[in-house]
Write an enzyme that holds these catalytic residues in place. Structure first.
Site, mmCIF file in Angstrom:
data_model
loop_
_atom_site.group_PDB
_atom_site.id
_atom_site.type_symbol
_atom_site.label_atom_id
_atom_site.label_comp_id
_atom_site.label_asym_id
_atom_site.label_seq_id
_atom_site.Cartn_x
_atom_site.Cartn_y
_atom_site.Cartn_z
ATOM 1 N N GLU A 125 0.909 -1.293 0.099
ATOM 2 C CA GLU A 125 -0.043 -0.088 0.063
ATOM 3 C C GLU A 125 0.947 1.247 -0.055
ATOM 4 O O GLU A 125 1.909 1.342 0.939
ATOM 5 C CB GLU A 125 -0.906 -0.136 1.210
ATOM 6 N N PHE A 126 0.490 2.014 -0.809
ATOM 7 C CA PHE A 126 1.138 3.416 -0.936
ATOM 8 C C PHE A 126 0.526 4.378 0.274
ATOM 9 O O PHE A 126 -0.748 4.608 0.175
ATOM 10 C CB PHE A 126 1.064 4.285 -2.168
ATOM 11 N N ILE A 127 1.269 5.065 1.142
ATOM 12 C CA ILE A 127 0.653 5.741 2.240
ATOM 13 C C ILE A 127 1.299 7.160 2.077
ATOM 14 O O ILE A 127 2.642 7.401 1.931
ATOM 15 C CB ILE A 127 0.932 5.156 3.612
ATOM 16 N N ASP A 230 12.132 -3.118 15.207
ATOM 17 C CA ASP A 230 13.299 -1.997 14.557
ATOM 18 C C ASP A 230 12.745 -0.588 14.637
ATOM 19 O O ASP A 230 12.544 0.119 13.720
ATOM 20 C CB ASP A 230 13.828 -2.397 13.199
#
Length: 326
Positions: A125-127, A230
């Site tokens: 998904e592009f956020i 992380d």
């Protein structure tokens, strides 16, 4: 979605093998290799009929990142021409596990696989990130909610081995947290330091600590929680609604306190911790264990970047050996 900068915290290593990877149907590699599996997925399962623009996204030093714009929306794609698909498959499994808690926002992974000319890719998904650093209290609360929701009956570990930065992270299941953290986290990093630098001093002292660290966990109930693994500033962002987003994970199930191990590189403030501990109450001896979880990441930095981080790691080890009279 901007890819995390790794300028201070991690650098690239050439190879990683994951054990027994069996990806979930959500993002399995294609049985037949196409010339361009990224484009093929976007134009079939991604439900796009055309890709209108492909732009590079800066910030990473391990992988190349791209923004694919289509008539069915946008996709974020990472590629690596020298590393096989296991690294991205491990990342996808971690993203999916966090996504399924329905707590803090993470990029939804769509597909990970092998490139026909060598290397690998992941589509997610592009956020669209906002410019603000956002609300730390909200970050703390939602991280705690993820820890509370992300449970497993399998013990401590993860479905596959993955990477911490670019260092292999061993996630073989264990029913004992002290054993798991001692062997699979501290012990593994100490062995890397000995093998890479011939550093027998830190190896021997570190193992003395591992053999004597059990008292730090007295009167503590440790349940396996899904960890990001992380969590530093480069892997934290905020979307256009100022909601926190965490990305580029090194997921496994472990003691919730271990997710603060990169706090020296994350900028967590008082509001973050106050909000976190309202959801996941602080346990006895938390302050005494804090540096033990920093140690794993200092050792990893030593192994990735060299002697500049050795003194910090050795100082923590020496302090604990004095405290424990070991």
């Amino acid at each position: 979605m901007a890819v995390a900068s790794l300028s201070i915290c991690f650098s690239a290593r050439p190879h990683l093998l994951l054990r027994n990877f069996s990806p979930r149907p959500k993002f399995v590699a294609m049985a037949a290799m196409s010339e361009d599996p990224i484009r093929e997925w976007i134009l079939t399962e991604g439900k796009a009929t055309q890709i209108t623009k492909i732009g590079s996204v800066g910030g990473g030093c391990i992988n190349l990142a791209s923004h694919y714009q289509t008539d069915a929306g946008s996709f974020f794609v990472k590629t690596n021409r020298s590393i096989g698909p296991a690294m991205f498959e491990g990342e996808a499994l971690g993203l999916e596990a966090m996504y399924e808690t329905r707590t803090i926002r993470v990029p939804n992974p769509h597909k990970a696989g092998e490139l026909p000319t060598g290397g690998s890719y992941i589509i997610m998904e592009f956020i669209d990130f906002g410019g603000s650093r956002g609300n730390q209290a909200e970050l703390g609360r939602k991280l705690a909610e993820m820890h509370k929701a992300g449970k497993t009956s399998k013990g401590f570990g993860f479905e596959v081995d993955n990477t911490i930065g670019s260092t292999p992270q061993i996630n073989t299941w264990s029913s004992d947290w002290i054993e798991f953290y001692g062997e699979k986290r501290l012990g593994y990093q100490l062995k890397l330091a000995r093998d890479q630098y011939g550093d027998s001093a830190i190896y021997q002292k570190g193992h003395t600590l591992i053999q004597n660290m059990a008292p730090l966990f007295e009167n503590v109930v440790i349940e396996p929680c899904l960890l990001h693994g992380d969590l530093w500033s480069g892997n934290i962002a905020y979307d256009k609604n100022n909601e926190p987003v965490i990305l580029d994970p090194a997921c496994y199930y472990g003691h919730n306190e271990a997710d603060f191990g990169m706090s020296w590189c994350a900028g967590f403030g008082e509001s973050f911790y106050n909000a976190y501990f309202k959801v996941m109450p602080k346990q006895a001896g938390y302050e005494k264990r804090r540096d033990l979880y920093l140690l794993y990441h200092y050792l990893n930095h030593y192994n990735l970047f060299g002697s500049g981080y050795r003194s910090s790691a050795m100082s923590i080890i020496d302090d604990y050996l004095r405290m424990l009279k070991a």
